[in-house]
Design a protein around this motif. Structure first.
Motif, mmCIF file in Angstrom:
data_model
loop_
_atom_site.group_PDB
_atom_site.id
_atom_site.type_symbol
_atom_site.label_atom_id
_atom_site.label_comp_id
_atom_site.label_asym_id
_atom_site.label_seq_id
_atom_site.Cartn_x
_atom_site.Cartn_y
_atom_site.Cartn_z
ATOM 1 N N HIS A 135 0.962 -1.194 -0.040
ATOM 2 C CA HIS A 135 0.155 0.127 0.118
ATOM 3 C C HIS A 135 0.944 1.103 0.094
ATOM 4 O O HIS A 135 0.649 2.204 -0.625
ATOM 5 C CB HIS A 135 -0.952 0.151 1.061
ATOM 6 C CG HIS A 135 -2.011 0.965 1.313
ATOM 7 N ND1 HIS A 135 -2.696 1.527 2.316
ATOM 8 C CD2 HIS A 135 -2.867 1.470 -0.076
ATOM 9 C CE1 HIS A 135 -3.644 2.138 2.123
ATOM 10 N NE2 HIS A 135 -3.788 2.033 0.480
ATOM 11 N N LEU A 136 1.968 1.200 0.712
ATOM 12 C CA LEU A 136 2.894 2.272 0.864
ATOM 13 C C LEU A 136 3.712 2.617 -0.613
ATOM 14 O O LEU A 136 3.451 3.876 -1.080
ATOM 15 C CB LEU A 136 3.847 2.290 1.847
ATOM 16 C CG LEU A 136 4.917 3.416 1.951
ATOM 17 C CD1 LEU A 136 4.363 4.687 2.210
ATOM 18 C CD2 LEU A 136 6.049 2.938 3.004
ATOM 19 N N HIS B 219 1.012 4.152 -2.723
ATOM 20 C CA HIS B 219 0.909 5.693 -2.277
ATOM 21 C C HIS B 219 2.123 6.462 -2.954
ATOM 22 O O HIS B 219 2.082 7.740 -3.362
ATOM 23 C CB HIS B 219 0.952 5.799 -1.006
ATOM 24 C CG HIS B 219 0.927 7.400 -0.362
ATOM 25 N ND1 HIS B 219 -0.005 8.229 -0.352
ATOM 26 C CD2 HIS B 219 1.770 8.176 0.148
ATOM 27 C CE1 HIS B 219 0.286 9.270 0.168
ATOM 28 N NE2 HIS B 219 1.523 9.168 0.344
ATOM 29 N N HIS C 275 2.255 9.505 -5.914
ATOM 30 C CA HIS C 275 2.579 10.727 -5.523
ATOM 31 C C HIS C 275 4.012 11.310 -5.905
ATOM 32 O O HIS C 275 4.695 12.212 -5.465
ATOM 33 C CB HIS C 275 2.790 11.111 -3.934
ATOM 34 C CG HIS C 275 1.130 11.100 -3.616
ATOM 35 N ND1 HIS C 275 0.728 10.017 -3.097
ATOM 36 C CD2 HIS C 275 0.270 12.281 -3.132
ATOM 37 C CE1 HIS C 275 -0.552 10.221 -2.673
ATOM 38 N NE2 HIS C 275 -0.716 11.697 -2.862
ATOM 39 N N LEU D 151 4.404 9.414 7.294
ATOM 40 C CA LEU D 151 3.376 8.433 7.096
ATOM 41 C C LEU D 151 3.454 7.109 7.878
ATOM 42 O O LEU D 151 4.491 6.649 7.798
ATOM 43 C CB LEU D 151 3.277 8.324 5.572
ATOM 44 C CG LEU D 151 3.299 9.539 4.562
ATOM 45 C CD1 LEU D 151 3.653 8.834 3.089
ATOM 46 C CD2 LEU D 151 1.867 10.077 4.579
ATOM 47 N N LEU E 8 -2.398 6.168 5.854
ATOM 48 C CA LEU E 8 -2.826 5.855 4.363
ATOM 49 C C LEU E 8 -4.165 5.122 4.321
ATOM 50 O O LEU E 8 -4.658 4.855 3.183
ATOM 51 C CB LEU E 8 -1.712 4.738 3.814
ATOM 52 C CG LEU E 8 -0.405 5.441 3.712
ATOM 53 C CD1 LEU E 8 0.624 4.582 3.413
ATOM 54 C CD2 LEU E 8 -0.285 6.954 2.983
ATOM 55 N N LYS E 9 -4.743 4.529 5.318
ATOM 56 C CA LYS E 9 -6.147 4.010 5.294
ATOM 57 C C LYS E 9 -7.170 4.733 5.560
ATOM 58 O O LYS E 9 -8.507 4.504 5.395
ATOM 59 C CB LYS E 9 -5.792 2.837 6.320
ATOM 60 C CG LYS E 9 -4.830 1.573 5.860
ATOM 61 C CD LYS E 9 -4.985 0.814 6.869
ATOM 62 C CE LYS E 9 -4.066 -0.403 6.566
ATOM 63 N NZ LYS E 9 -3.617 -1.447 7.425
#
Length: 176
Positions: free
Chosen positions: A36-37, A40, A44, A169, A174-175
């Motif tokens: 997930h990171l 992200h 970005h 972060l 992030l969730k």
């Protein structure tokens, strides 16, 4: 301008007294958080040029999960010195990075990574920067990432209290 990504490995399986710490693997949640990171970071446009990764299994698995999000994974090195390294050792390894690398990601273990981040960041200015610093000072959980910017030409110039904390972060961030 150089950018440093300081990433603690993702959640690993619980350690048993008889286990080899170096060989501990990521837990399912750790794989999910790291992937997930990576998504992200890609979304970005935060791709490091170089990753310096502790050679322990949980850190290399974290890197694999993060880097799979990039179309072309960044170059990675696995210095033995990064395993359970102190902040001073981590800084020494970072200073060896090629000046051509504009951004470097260090993936390792606590307490060294958290101490490194706190050592390198300068006093924040502005409410948003102060909030990021407070959040980081509360702790550096697994798969937490601090991104610092330095006004330096070479990684050899990396020094205490010179980095601007531009992002901090945690998986829970992030969730949301």
């Amino acid at each position: 301008m150089k950018r440093l990504f300081i990433l603690r490995h993702a959640k690993a399986v619980a350690a048993e007294p008889s286990d080899d710490d170096f060989a501990r693997e990521l837990a399912p949640r750790g794989h999910e958080d790291a992937a997930h990171l990576g998504v992200h970071l890609r979304a970005h446009d935060l791709r490091p040029d170089l990753a310096l990764v502790s050679p322990a299994r949980r850190t290399t698995e974290t890197w694999q999960d993060v880097s799979q999000a990039f179309e072309k994974p960044p170059k990675a090195e696995f210095p033995a010195a990064l395993y359970l390294a102190s902040a001073a050792t981590l800084r020494g390894e970072l200073r060896k990075a090629s000046p051509r690398a504009e951004s470097v990601m260090a993936i390792g273990h606590n307490p060294g990574l958290e101490n490194l981040a706190l050592h390198l960041v300068r006093r924040p200015k502005g409410e948003a920067a102060k909030a990021r610093m407070r959040a980081m000072a509360e702790g550096f959980p697994t798969c937490a990432l601090a991104i610092l910017a330095f006004d330096i030409e070479s990684w050899k110039e990396l020094d205490a209290a010179h980095g601007e904390l531009i992002a901090y972060l945690r998986p829970k961030d992030l969730k949301d």
